[in-house]
Design an enzyme around this catalytic site. Structure first.
Site, mmCIF file in Angstrom:
data_model
loop_
_atom_site.group_PDB
_atom_site.id
_atom_site.type_symbol
_atom_site.label_atom_id
_atom_site.label_comp_id
_atom_site.label_asym_id
_atom_site.label_seq_id
_atom_site.Cartn_x
_atom_site.Cartn_y
_atom_site.Cartn_z
ATOM 1 C CB SER A 1 -6.449 2.904 0.024
ATOM 2 O OG SER A 1 -5.094 3.299 -0.088
ATOM 3 C CD GLN B 1 -4.778 1.436 -3.150
ATOM 4 O OE1 GLN B 1 -4.335 2.544 -3.456
ATOM 5 N NE2 GLN B 1 -4.314 0.752 -2.115
ATOM 6 C CG ASP C 1 -2.092 0.990 1.076
ATOM 7 O OD1 ASP C 1 -2.533 1.244 -0.059
ATOM 8 O OD2 ASP C 1 -2.544 1.505 2.107
#
Length: 289
Positions: free
Chosen positions: A227, A277, A203
Site C-alpha cells: 500500500s 488507495q 486495508d
C-alpha cells in the site's frame, strides 16, 4: 467480546508517552511488514486522543517505509487547527526514529445538512458465505508451511468474501470485489473505537482489487505489492460488531501502481464510509541467474 477481538482492541489502546505522543505495540499477521491497517487504526486513535466532542470524518495517509512487527510504534500528533466546526491533526508514526507513516485527520462537530447517497449494490447474504478463516482451514495443507499457522489462526475481524479467489491458483477477473466483514463479539459503545477498527479493517484485501484483471495475488513470488497511501471518509455512524459490506473496484492500473476505491454499507443499505488507495503492484524482473 472474543479473546482475539479483545487483543485487537488493546492493540489500538495506545499508551501516552508525553504531550501528544503515544506508543502502540505491533502484531505479526504473517506479512513481511507491519499490516498497514494496524498503523492506520493506531494513527487515528492517536489523533482522536487530542480532540474532544468531534468525530473523525476523513483520514489521508502515506505509507513511507515498511514497519517491523517486532518493534513498537511511536505516534507524534501535531495540532494543526481547532476551528469552530473542524479540527485537523497531523500524525507521524516512527520506528527507531524513522518515519513509517505520515497522515492528516479531520474531525467535525455533530451537524445536520443535505443528505444523499449511492444505492447499495446487490450482494449475496452474509449467511450464505464462508469466512476467510474457514476457507484457509479448507486449504490448509496447500499453504506453505512457514505461513500456515499465521494464515489459519483465529481472527478478530471476520471477513466473508463474495466469490473468493484461490490465492494459490489466481485467475483473471474483473477489477471488482465484495466482502462482508465485522468484528467478532460485542464491542463497547465508543464511536472512536469503531472508526479506528474500520480504518484497521479497510486495508484487508484492498489492493488485491487492482490485481484481479492480471491473474496474480500477493502470494505470487514474482510480485512486489504494498500500500502506498490510504484515504477514508466517514459519512455516518456505524457499528463494527454488525455486518458491513465492502464493495471495491479498481478503475486504473499503470506504471506499476494500482488504484482502488471502495464503499462500505451497513446491512440496511446505509453508506457509512468510503475509501481510496493507490498500491504498488510491481512484477519483479527475473534474476539473471
Amino acid at each position: 467480546m472474543l479473546e482475539v477481538t479483545r487483543k485487537l482492541v488493546e492493540l489500538l489502546d495506545l499508551a501516552p508517552i508525553g504531550d501528544d505522543h503515544f506508543q502502540g505495540e505491533s502484531e505479526d499477521l504473517g506479512f513481511p511488514a507491519v499490516f498497514g491497517g494496524q498503523v492506520l487504526g493506531q494513527a487515528l486513535m492517536a489523533a482522536s486522543r487530542t480532540v474532544e466532542d468531534r468525530a473523525a470524518h476523513s483520514l489521508h495517509a502515506y505509507f513511507l517505509r515498511p514497519g517491523d512487527h517486532r518493534l513498537p510504534i511511536d505516534y507524534e500528533v501535531h495540532r494543526v487547527r481547532d476551528g469552530g466546526s473542524f479540527s485537523v491533526r497531523r500524525v507521524i508514526a516512527r520506528q527507531e526514529g524513522k518515519e513509517i507513516l505520515t497522515g492528516s485527520m479531520s474531525f467535525q462537530v455533530e451537524e445536520s445538512g443535505f443528505e444523499h447517497q449511492d444505492v447499495m449494490p446487490s450482494a449475496p447474504d452474509f449467511n450464505t458465505l464462508k469466512s476467510e478463516h474457514t476457507l484457509a482451514l479448507m486449504m490448509k495443507q496447500y499453504i506453505p508451511e512457514h505461513m500456515r499457522e499465521k494464515f489459519t489462526r483465529d481472527r478478530p475481524i471476520e471477513i466473508r468474501p463474495v466469490d473468493p479467489m484461490n490465492p494459490l491458483k489466481p485467475e483473471q477477473r474483473d477489477p471488482h470485489k465484495q466482502a462482508w466483514f465485522r468484528a467478532q463479539g460485542d464491542l463497547p459503545d465508543d464511536p472512536v473505537l469503531h472508526r479506528c477498527l474500520l480504518a484497521y479493517s479497510s486495508d484487508f484485501g484492498f489492493l488485491g482489487t487492482s490485481l484481479n484483471p492480471h491473474g496474480v495475488t500477493f502470494m505470487n513470488r514474482e510480485m512486489q505489492v504494498a500500500s502506498l497511501d490510504h484515504a477514508i471518509w466517514f459519512h455516518r455512524d456505524f457499528r463494527m460488531d454488525d455486518w458491513l459490506l465492502y464493495d471495491t473496484d479498481s478503475p486504473s492500473a499503470s506504471a506499476g501502481r494500482g488504484f482502488n476505491r471502495g464503499n462500505i454499507f451497513n446491512r440496511e443499505g446505509v453508506l457509512v464510509a468510503s475509501t481510496a488507495q493507490e498500491a504498488l503492484i510491481r512484477r519483479r524482473e527475473p534474476s539473471s541467474s
